[in-house]
Enzyme design. Structure first.
Site, mmCIF file in Angstrom:
data_model
loop_
_atom_site.group_PDB
_atom_site.id
_atom_site.type_symbol
_atom_site.label_atom_id
_atom_site.label_comp_id
_atom_site.label_asym_id
_atom_site.label_seq_id
_atom_site.Cartn_x
_atom_site.Cartn_y
_atom_site.Cartn_z
ATOM 1 N N ASP A 56 -1.652 -2.022 -1.751
ATOM 2 C CA ASP A 56 -2.733 -2.712 -1.061
ATOM 3 C C ASP A 56 -3.616 -1.757 -0.266
ATOM 4 O O ASP A 56 -4.839 -1.868 -0.286
ATOM 5 C CB ASP A 56 -2.159 -3.778 -0.118
ATOM 6 N N ASN A 98 -4.497 -7.291 -6.473
ATOM 7 C CA ASN A 98 -4.217 -8.587 -5.843
ATOM 8 C C ASN A 98 -4.118 -8.413 -4.327
ATOM 9 O O ASN A 98 -3.325 -9.080 -3.667
ATOM 10 C CB ASN A 98 -2.918 -9.183 -6.400
ATOM 11 N N ASP A 300 4.144 -15.148 6.066
ATOM 12 C CA ASP A 300 4.783 -14.139 5.214
ATOM 13 C C ASP A 300 6.282 -14.040 5.452
ATOM 14 O O ASP A 300 7.001 -13.438 4.654
ATOM 15 C CB ASP A 300 4.119 -12.777 5.424
ATOM 16 N N GLU A 328 -0.081 -14.562 -3.232
ATOM 17 C CA GLU A 328 0.003 -13.811 -4.480
ATOM 18 C C GLU A 328 0.453 -14.682 -5.645
ATOM 19 O O GLU A 328 0.137 -14.429 -6.802
ATOM 20 C CB GLU A 328 0.942 -12.623 -4.317
ATOM 21 N N HIS A 377 5.526 -9.446 -4.433
ATOM 22 C CA HIS A 377 6.450 -8.584 -3.705
ATOM 23 C C HIS A 377 7.374 -9.365 -2.782
ATOM 24 O O HIS A 377 8.553 -9.030 -2.639
ATOM 25 C CB HIS A 377 5.650 -7.549 -2.898
ATOM 26 N N ARG A 378 6.864 -10.405 -2.131
ATOM 27 C CA ARG A 378 7.693 -11.136 -1.169
ATOM 28 C C ARG A 378 8.758 -11.995 -1.853
ATOM 29 O O ARG A 378 9.831 -12.220 -1.281
ATOM 30 C CB ARG A 378 6.820 -11.986 -0.240
ATOM 31 N N LYS A 403 3.627 -3.184 -3.646
ATOM 32 C CA LYS A 403 2.420 -3.735 -3.034
ATOM 33 C C LYS A 403 2.393 -3.496 -1.535
ATOM 34 O O LYS A 403 1.333 -3.208 -0.968
ATOM 35 C CB LYS A 403 2.327 -5.228 -3.339
#
Length: 423
Positions: A56, A98, A300, A328, A377-378, A403
């Site tokens: 990012d 993204n 998040d 995302e 990623h999360r 990311k």
């Protein structure tokens, strides 16, 4: 060096002993991308330390370089930025993958160029809404188009923006507000930014933006809780030390609790200024997490908490998380779907709420679940937490963690987690 992120999948095994030691999360993505832009818009040289080096922030830095900003990386966590207070028109479309922060922030900042600017991203970014920001910029006289309501966005920059007043619908994302706020000090006159209604994706991130702006010399008057007037002061070059990423820290805080370990992050919880740090108290409550968690201000951290809730003593309902559908991936659906791979009916969607049924009997079991990560990623990092408690869990596409947390699997390995690369 152990590099599972290059594999097609990783199979996990719980650590044999509670982990002890020190791990330092990467720098804050949210603060790094704000500081990169503000330093780029300032006149003079700024030095950012403790910054995040990830996909990012790489997209943000590359785009700013394409707009004439001199940015050097003397080491992995430092940026030297030489700004002129202006942005040049890039020679081609700015591709931002993204990266939501980079896309929203640069859509506003591109007004400062003189000419045609296209902001674009990957197939996932092209599904993420940006119409509220486009409409707000258009109300300031900006020639801007986003035919689908998502990227790509086309801006006809004119070297600045007029003063005046602008209102923004922030119900989907606080990033729209932050984008306008960071643009405003570069206006030709004072600009008042106001929220439409009281709904805002995550108010704490607006406060984060305002703090960074003040650090770089912005003159801001809070008219009330939902409007700010910004003088046409521009920005001044400043050095800036960036704190560790609180969203990344949630995985390490959770790992410590789930394994009864002792992990020192090097930064006390009280020192974090990012909203997701508020999740620490909820993490620490495991296995007695509250029956209802309102997640609008810790968005998040919700995936971290949802996976923990699968092993809680009682069910947990997550509310206020509708915005997770436009991250995302659709994280509400992804969390429910993948938790149900671990055990049928472990989770369900109820409107925009997520209900997770706590099942402590899952702890210590062996599973053949293969977790889809949706290029998110999360999802990958939160479900890795289930691998601390269950044998054999497989995470697909582990490399997507790059990311925001490229060293995630290395840190997990340091905790004593068994990580078997596959493919």
């Amino acid at each position: 060096m152990f590099m599972p992120a290059a594999a097609q999948a990783v199979r996990l095994a719980p650590p044999r002993h509670p982990p002890h030691g020190r791990l330092t999360p990467p720098g804050s993505k949210s603060i790094t991308n704000r500081a990169l832009l503000l330093a780029a818009l300032a006149r003079g040289e700024s030095r950012l330390t403790g910054a995040l080096a990830s996909d990012d922030t790489t997209y943000m830095a590359k785009a700013l370089r394409a707009m004439g900003v001199a940015i050097d990386n003397p080491d992995a966590t430092t940026f030297h930025i030489k700004g002129t207070g202006r942005l040049q028109t890039p020679s081609e479309a700015l591709f931002l993958g993204n990266a939501g922060t980079a896309t929203r922030f640069l859509t506003a900042a591109a007004v400062l160029a003189e000419g045609h600017v296209v902001i674009d991203g990957d197939s996932n970014m092209r599904k993420r809404p940006i119409a509220p920001l486009v409409n707000a910029l258009r109300s300031l006289g900006v020639a801007i188009e986003a035919p689908t309501g998502c990227p790509p966005v086309t801006i006809e920059g004119c070297g600045g923006v007029a003063g005046g007043a602008v209102s923004i619908d922030a119900g989907l994302s606080s990033q729209y507000v932050s984008a306008l706020l960071m643009l405003a000090p570069c206006g030709r006159g004072p600009i008042t930014v106001s929220l439409q209604g009281k709904s805002i994706g995550a108010r704490g991130y607006v406060d984060l933006t305002l703090a960074a702006m003040r650090h770089f010399g912005a003159e801001i008057v809070a008219e009330d809780e939902a409007s700010w007037t910004l003088a046409p002061s521009g920005y001044q070059a400043r050095d800036f030390a960036i704190e560790p990423d609180a969203s990344a820290a949630t995985y390490l805080w959770a790992a410590e609790v789930l394994t009864s370990g002792a992990i020192d992050l090097g930064t006390p919880v009280r020192a974090f200024t990012q909203p997701d740090a508020k999740a620490h108290a909820l993490i620490a409550a495991f296995p007695h997490m509250p029956a209802v968690i309102e997640g609008s201000q810790i968005q998040d951290a919700v995936p971290t908490l949802a996976v923990m809730a699968a092993f809680n003593q009682t069910p947990v309902r997550f509310t206020g998380i509708a915005n997770l559908r436009v991250k995302e991936c659709d994280r509400i659906h992804a969390l429910a779907n993948e938790l149900n791979r671990i055990a049928p009916d472990l989770a369900r969607e109820e409107g925009d709420d997520l209900v997770v049924l706590g099942r402590q009997d899952l702890i210590g079991q062996t599973t053949d679940a293969r977790i889809e990560t949706y290029d998110d990623h999360r999802i990958a990092m939160s479900f890795a937490l289930a691998g601390l408690l269950m044998q054999g869990l497989t995470i697909l596409d582990p490399g997507c963690v790059a990311k925001t947390y490229p060293g995630f699997w290395k840190d997990f390995d340091a905790l004593g987690v068994g990580i078997e690369p596959i493919g």
